[in-house]
Design an enzyme around this catalytic site. Structure first.
Site, mmCIF file in Angstrom:
data_model
loop_
_atom_site.group_PDB
_atom_site.id
_atom_site.type_symbol
_atom_site.label_atom_id
_atom_site.label_comp_id
_atom_site.label_asym_id
_atom_site.label_seq_id
_atom_site.Cartn_x
_atom_site.Cartn_y
_atom_site.Cartn_z
ATOM 1 N N CYS A 169 44.522 45.037 15.535
ATOM 2 C CA CYS A 169 46.022 44.913 15.463
ATOM 3 C C CYS A 169 46.674 45.501 16.890
ATOM 4 O O CYS A 169 47.863 45.759 16.922
ATOM 5 C CB CYS A 169 46.239 46.171 14.362
ATOM 6 N N HIS A 309 53.172 52.778 16.270
ATOM 7 C CA HIS A 309 52.454 51.705 15.461
ATOM 8 C C HIS A 309 52.768 52.199 14.092
ATOM 9 O O HIS A 309 52.892 51.125 13.458
ATOM 10 C CB HIS A 309 50.855 52.399 15.674
ATOM 11 N N GLU A 320 48.223 59.242 15.045
ATOM 12 C CA GLU A 320 49.283 59.176 15.989
ATOM 13 C C GLU A 320 50.323 60.009 16.363
ATOM 14 O O GLU A 320 50.596 60.345 17.721
ATOM 15 C CB GLU A 320 50.162 57.803 15.353
ATOM 16 N N LYS A 341 57.712 48.729 11.473
ATOM 17 C CA LYS A 341 56.871 48.203 10.192
ATOM 18 C C LYS A 341 57.514 48.514 8.826
ATOM 19 O O LYS A 341 57.196 48.148 7.974
ATOM 20 C CB LYS A 341 55.497 48.880 10.517
ATOM 21 N N HIS A 346 53.380 44.929 8.456
ATOM 22 C CA HIS A 346 52.290 45.218 9.573
ATOM 23 C C HIS A 346 51.754 43.765 9.566
ATOM 24 O O HIS A 346 50.906 43.170 8.874
ATOM 25 C CB HIS A 346 51.465 46.070 9.111
ATOM 26 N N PHE A 405 41.775 48.499 13.768
ATOM 27 C CA PHE A 405 40.451 48.534 13.268
ATOM 28 C C PHE A 405 39.637 47.994 14.482
ATOM 29 O O PHE A 405 39.568 47.026 15.122
ATOM 30 C CB PHE A 405 40.321 47.497 12.184
#
Length: 418
Positions: A169, A309, A320, A341, A346, A405
């Site tokens: 991502c 994010h 975050e 998002k 996403h 990830f």
């Protein structure tokens, strides 16, 4: 003299909007593009919602051969590329093809076409041994993510450094960061960069169903993506593409280009911890932020806006928040930080570049996009997350961060320092 990379053009294909102007209008209005999945029958899936792009490749100028050859995410890229080149006004024929590069990102590549072809070759899974004679002659293009950059290189005639970045991502941030480094290192004078993804397919959706990472708010898809909200329950899958044209700053000035901003700093770090888990304290993301600011020769207090994010999972949002506090110190509580998002979902590897396009537009217009659906803030996410309504302010230095990830943590700093 230090070589610097500047943005001279952007193109966007996003859920709810094709084209940068429509995209920005949607974001600043706080409209969400999340809905029930229509690209396949999601019956039986835990999460049956997504942020889909309403997209007709022929209507957007692709010919029959391109439509047959290109997977959906590559089609997105071709359309975003055309817009970015037109926006930039970059006379590619005036540059040596050996000084023209490509750096594109994708996390899952040709998932859509691979699944479609498997269904065909296996008779919808009835046959264990597939029939390769029924495969499309373009199937190989779906197997290798490198085909994305290969297609872009062919479209623009690039013979310089060409690469595909696949870091989950953070791919969309990393692709742009590496593109800027190619210019800084004198490997190219122009780099076409960005990222694309079309993961709204049964196999990709099933992967995230299995780990319960996606939202199951199927009865209210419009409000399902809720970053930093106490009632969030996972991210909403998205798709799309964004392309940026980067040029060496002095050459862009000489040709009279409309320089949108500078790609001032980039950094990425791994957490060497867990494939999907995150350390709460956010040390690695904080390190990426401070390194990117150092490379940009900017201080924490210079940052005007943080593009989060903000995936809408409890783990990520809290990680975050703590990382930004660690990196920006007291300034973290003064700077607005929002997640788009909440509106476009996403889109895995594509989202970093889509978010950077939003950052460029935030600088252009003096507007911070909101975090939609943020009605009940998580008390552990206690920064200024710009709930519900866009905010007008001057944005000279913008920070965009990403988490992926595999433990990837990335940060890009854009500024007006040209």
């Amino acid at each position: 003299m230090r070589r610097e990379a500047v943005v001279t053009g952007i193109g966007v294909v996003a859920p709810g909007a094709v084209g940068a102007t429509a995209f920005w209008d949607m974001l600043t209005a706080g409209r969400t593009a999340t809905r029930a999945v229509t690209l396949f029958d999601p019956a039986g899936f835990r999460s049956r919602i997504a942020a889909e792009v309403d997209f007709d490749p022929a209507a957007h100028g692709l010919d029959e051969e391109q439509i047959a050859r290109m997977d959906r995410y590559v089609q997105f890229t071709a359309v975003a590329l055309a817009e970015a080149l037109a926006d930039s006004g970059t006379p590619l024929e005036g540059f040596s093809p050996w000084r023209l590069g490509v750096s594109m990102g994708t996390a899952v590549g040709g998932t859509t076409l691979l699944e479609k072809e498997y269904v065909t070759m296996s008779r919808s899974g009835a046959d264990w041994v597939v029939d390769p004679s029924s495969a499309s002659p373009h199937l190989y293009r779906a197997l290798t993510p490198s085909m994305l950059s290969g297609e872009v290189a062919e479209l623009v005639g690039a013979r310089g450094p060409v690469q595909t970045v696949s870091t989950g991502c953070t791919s969309g941030l990393d692709a742009v960061g590496y593109a800027a480094q190619a210019i800084e290192d004198d490997l190219a004078d122009v780099v076409v960069t960005g990222a694309a993804e079309s993961p709204i397919s049964p196999i990709a959706m099933a992967c995230f169903d299995a780990i319960k990472a996606t939202s199951d708010s199927n009865d209210d898809p419009e409000h399902a993506s809720r970053p930093f909200d106490r009632h969030r329950n996972g991210f909403v899958m998205g798709e799309g593409a964004a392309v940026l044209v980067l040029e060496e700053a002095s050459a862009a000035k000489r040709r009279g280009a409309d320089i949108r901003c500078r790609v001032a700093g980039f950094a990425n770090h791994g957490n060497a911890f867990h494939m999907t888990g995150l350390r709460r304290e956010g040390t690695e993301m904080a390190r990426a932020i401070t390194t990117a600011l150092d490379r940009a020769r900017r201080s924490a207090e210079d940052v005007d806006y943080v593009n989060a994010h903000g995936s809408g999972t409890v783990q990520n949002d809290r990680h975050e928040t703590d990382a930004v506090k660690r990196a920006l110190g007291a300034h973290a509580r003064r700077v607005p930080m929002s997640s788009i998002k909440s509106m476009v979902g996403h889109s895995l590897g594509a989202i970093g570049s889509i978010e950077l396009a939003a950052c460029v537009l935030a600088m252009d217009t003096g507007v911070v996009p909101p975090t939609a659906n943020l009605t009940t803030p998580d008390p552990e996410c206690d920064l200024d997350h710009v709930p519900l309504t866009a905010r007008e302010q001057r944005n000279d230095v913008v920070l965009s961060v990403g988490s992926g990830f595999g433990g990837f943590q990335s940060a890009v700093v854009l500024d007006r320092g040209v």
